[in-house]
Design a protein around this motif. Sequence first.
Motif, PDB file in Angstrom:
ATOM      1  N   HIS A   1       0.822  -1.211   0.000  1.00 36.15           N
ATOM      2  CA  HIS A   1       0.000   0.000   0.000  1.00 36.15           C
ATOM      3  C   HIS A   1       0.859   1.266   0.000  1.00 36.15           C
ATOM      4  N   LEU A   2       2.055   1.194   0.581  1.00 32.44           N
ATOM      5  CA  LEU A   2       2.979   2.323   0.477  1.00 32.44           C
ATOM      6  C   LEU A   2       3.389   2.532  -0.981  1.00 32.44           C
ATOM      7  N   ALA A   3       3.621   1.427  -1.693  1.00 35.25           N
ATOM      8  CA  ALA A   3       3.981   1.523  -3.105  1.00 35.25           C
ATOM      9  C   ALA A   3       2.834   2.120  -3.914  1.00 35.25           C
ATOM     10  N   THR A   4       1.605   1.743  -3.576  1.00 36.18           N
ATOM     11  CA  THR A   4       0.438   2.319  -4.251  1.00 36.18           C
ATOM     12  C   THR A   4       0.374   3.827  -4.028  1.00 36.18           C
ATOM     13  N   ALA A   5       0.835   4.258  -2.845  1.00 32.88           N
ATOM     14  CA  ALA A   5       0.837   5.691  -2.520  1.00 32.88           C
ATOM     15  C   ALA A   5       2.027   6.423  -3.128  1.00 32.88           C
ATOM     16  N   GLY A   6       2.900   5.697  -3.847  1.00 29.33           N
ATOM     17  CA  GLY A   6       3.999   6.345  -4.556  1.00 29.33           C
ATOM     18  C   GLY A   6       5.382   6.075  -4.018  1.00 29.33           C
ATOM     19  N   ALA A   7       5.508   5.317  -2.933  1.00 29.96           N
ATOM     20  CA  ALA A   7       6.830   5.035  -2.374  1.00 29.96           C
ATOM     21  C   ALA A   7       7.551   3.962  -3.185  1.00 29.96           C
ATOM     22  N   GLN A   8       8.877   4.007  -3.167  1.00 29.72           N
ATOM     23  CA  GLN A   8       9.703   2.954  -3.752  1.00 29.72           C
ATOM     24  C   GLN A   8      10.175   2.053  -2.616  1.00 29.72           C
ATOM     25  N   VAL A   9       9.846   0.762  -2.694  1.00 26.56           N
ATOM     26  CA  VAL A   9      10.094  -0.157  -1.586  1.00 26.56           C
ATOM     27  C   VAL A   9      11.038  -1.275  -2.015  1.00 26.56           C
ATOM     28  N   LEU A  10      12.007  -1.575  -1.157  1.00 25.74           N
ATOM     29  CA  LEU A  10      12.901  -2.712  -1.367  1.00 25.74           C
ATOM     30  C   LEU A  10      12.945  -3.526  -0.081  1.00 25.74           C
ATOM     31  N   PHE A  11      12.998  -4.866  -0.212  1.00 25.32           N
ATOM     32  CA  PHE A  11      13.095  -5.750   0.942  1.00 25.32           C
ATOM     33  C   PHE A  11      14.492  -6.349   1.039  1.00 25.32           C
ATOM     34  N   LEU A  12      14.991  -6.438   2.274  1.00 27.90           N
ATOM     35  CA  LEU A  12      16.199  -7.191   2.585  1.00 27.90           C
ATOM     36  C   LEU A  12      15.784  -8.296   3.542  1.00 27.90           C
ATOM     37  N   SER A  13      15.998  -9.548   3.141  1.00 29.00           N
ATOM     38  CA  SER A  13      15.512 -10.673   3.933  1.00 29.00           C
ATOM     39  C   SER A  13      16.581 -11.749   4.036  1.00 29.00           C
ATOM     40  N   GLY A  14      16.249 -12.799   4.769  1.00 26.70           N
ATOM     41  CA  GLY A  14      17.164 -13.910   4.945  1.00 26.70           C
ATOM     42  C   GLY A  14      16.884 -15.037   3.973  1.00 26.70           C
TER      43      GLY A  14
ATOM     44  N   LEU B   1     -14.188  -3.473   8.573  1.00 22.54           N
ATOM     45  CA  LEU B   1     -14.371  -2.381   7.618  1.00 22.54           C
ATOM     46  C   LEU B   1     -14.251  -1.018   8.294  1.00 22.54           C
ATOM     47  N   GLU B   2     -14.620  -0.951   9.559  1.00 22.31           N
ATOM     48  CA  GLU B   2     -14.586   0.326  10.272  1.00 22.31           C
ATOM     49  C   GLU B   2     -13.221   0.640  10.873  1.00 22.31           C
ATOM     50  N   ARG B   3     -12.406  -0.394  11.203  1.00 22.04           N
ATOM     51  CA  ARG B   3     -11.217  -0.133  12.016  1.00 22.04           C
ATOM     52  C   ARG B   3      -9.905  -0.706  11.490  1.00 22.04           C
ATOM     53  N   HIS B   4      -9.950  -1.651  10.571  1.00 21.32           N
ATOM     54  CA  HIS B   4      -8.721  -2.378  10.250  1.00 21.32           C
ATOM     55  C   HIS B   4      -8.502  -2.509   8.744  1.00 21.32           C
ATOM     56  N   THR B   5      -8.275  -1.387   8.067  1.00 25.27           N
ATOM     57  CA  THR B   5      -7.988  -1.423   6.631  1.00 25.27           C
ATOM     58  C   THR B   5      -6.579  -0.893   6.375  1.00 25.27           C
ATOM     59  N   TRP B   6      -5.909  -1.467   5.378  1.00 27.10           N
ATOM     60  CA  TRP B   6      -4.518  -1.111   5.095  1.00 27.10           C
ATOM     61  C   TRP B   6      -4.327   0.331   4.629  1.00 27.10           C
ATOM     62  N   PRO B   7      -5.196   0.891   3.797  1.00 28.38           N
ATOM     63  CA  PRO B   7      -4.965   2.281   3.384  1.00 28.38           C
ATOM     64  C   PRO B   7      -4.852   3.245   4.560  1.00 28.38           C
ATOM     65  N   THR B   8      -5.668   3.032   5.600  1.00 31.13           N
ATOM     66  CA  THR B   8      -5.600   3.907   6.773  1.00 31.13           C
ATOM     67  C   THR B   8      -4.272   3.746   7.502  1.00 31.13           C
ATOM     68  N   SER B   9      -3.834   2.496   7.697  1.00 31.70           N
ATOM     69  CA  SER B   9      -2.560   2.261   8.385  1.00 31.70           C
ATOM     70  C   SER B   9      -1.388   2.787   7.567  1.00 31.70           C
ATOM     71  N   ALA B  10      -1.436   2.597   6.244  1.00 32.46           N
ATOM     72  CA  ALA B  10      -0.354   3.080   5.385  1.00 32.46           C
ATOM     73  C   ALA B  10      -0.270   4.604   5.415  1.00 32.46           C
ATOM     74  N   GLU B  11      -1.412   5.263   5.474  1.00 35.42           N
ATOM     75  CA  GLU B  11      -1.427   6.729   5.544  1.00 35.42           C
ATOM     76  C   GLU B  11      -0.753   7.214   6.829  1.00 35.42           C
ATOM     77  N   LYS B  12      -1.033   6.543   7.943  1.00 36.36           N
ATOM     78  CA  LYS B  12      -0.401   6.910   9.213  1.00 36.36           C
ATOM     79  C   LYS B  12       1.108   6.693   9.165  1.00 36.36           C
ATOM     80  N   LEU B  13       1.525   5.586   8.549  1.00 34.89           N
ATOM     81  CA  LEU B  13       2.953   5.290   8.485  1.00 34.89           C
ATOM     82  C   LEU B  13       3.675   6.273   7.569  1.00 34.89           C
TER      83      LEU B  13
END
Length: 393
Positions: A36-49, A357-369
């Motif tokens: 959802h951050l990428a949808t908002a325009g961010a460029q995201v890369l993961f570093l994992s094991g 639907l009222e409290r736990h959607t990703w767009p809202t959390s992504a906006e806060k982050l």
Amino acid sequence: MSDAMKSSPLRVLFVNRMACLERGGGETFDLEISRHLATAGAQVLFLSGAPLFGPPPMPMAGARVLHTPWLRWFPWDKVKGGWRVRKLEFDWFEWRAARWVAKHAAEFDVIQVCELPNLVYWLKKRGVKTPVVMRLTAPNYYDPRGGVPLADALIASGTSIQKLRDLGLEVADIPNAVDADLFRPQPSDFRKKHGIGAGEFVALYVARFQAFKNHQMLLEAFARFAKDRPASRLVLAGSGPLRERTEQQARELGIADKVLFLGEVPFQELPGVYAATDVKVISSDYESFCFAAIEAMSTALPVLTTDCAWVPRLVAEDAGIVVPVGDAEAFAAGLKKLADNPALRQRMGAAGRQQVLERHTWPTSAEKLMALYGRLVEKRLMPVATPQGNAHA
């Protein structure tokens, strides 16, 4: 947010050791919110094991991986002193990750870390200036070097927030969420694929096979319930060190033919599994949150859960049934109540989906982050005030 930030995409590095190894709540959060951050325009890369030898079992397109020891088969949460083995695995990854991130830090505006306090400590010791955001998934973190207070921001959700604040830490609440368009009531061929009859009562548990998830109690409860309800199934999705022991227990209880072990289920296939079942069960001794609970609620499933910290708060508003931790008899009674009352299941399921639907959607959390990221980046870009000396004529 400054004009400079608005004119160029925000570059975010997610460091999550387990993202390419196996999926739990921390991995689900990072993967979903990064999308959802990428949808908002961010460029995201993961570093994992990745395993020391061979490719990662859950590869991600474009992700960077570091090959370090990974004893997937080792029951670290059951063997005395097993946590030391787990700690060494993470230490090795964090040390290698610190070297990689320090080398590439200037390529990112924000670095987000899923726990990994040693990594934060080593990054700050190396003088990395890029803001580091640490997400803590549970309040009982292990931080011998004191990396947690060094993070530029801490984020959490569920019961972890207040417990971390009680420790004197400043924590931002970025709620866990679910994709309500993906996890919804829908047609599913899951029952047909696995030979489950349309009239059978099906309970689903999505969880790693670890001690605190308490599959042992769940199987004991289901065995009691199934004696009077032979047309029933228990579906277990997930992997972990205690899977073989759980399979053995099912055989000993005489319910092996009623318990379906799915192993790791690809994320995109999970909604179809939820949609084909009648109730989501959670037998854990403790949960700081529980993604599987809101995934089930979003699919309009009732939730039968133990009183394991945060989950009862989710289902308290008529979305499920709560029983004492470790009480197999009460859990079996909860299964019977739901199996005997289709109307109750439907009513609880509808209440749960409405709550999501009222409290736990990703767009809202992504906006806060994103707002938190913006404040950190702007703070870094602010000119440092220098004391002005007195002018002399």
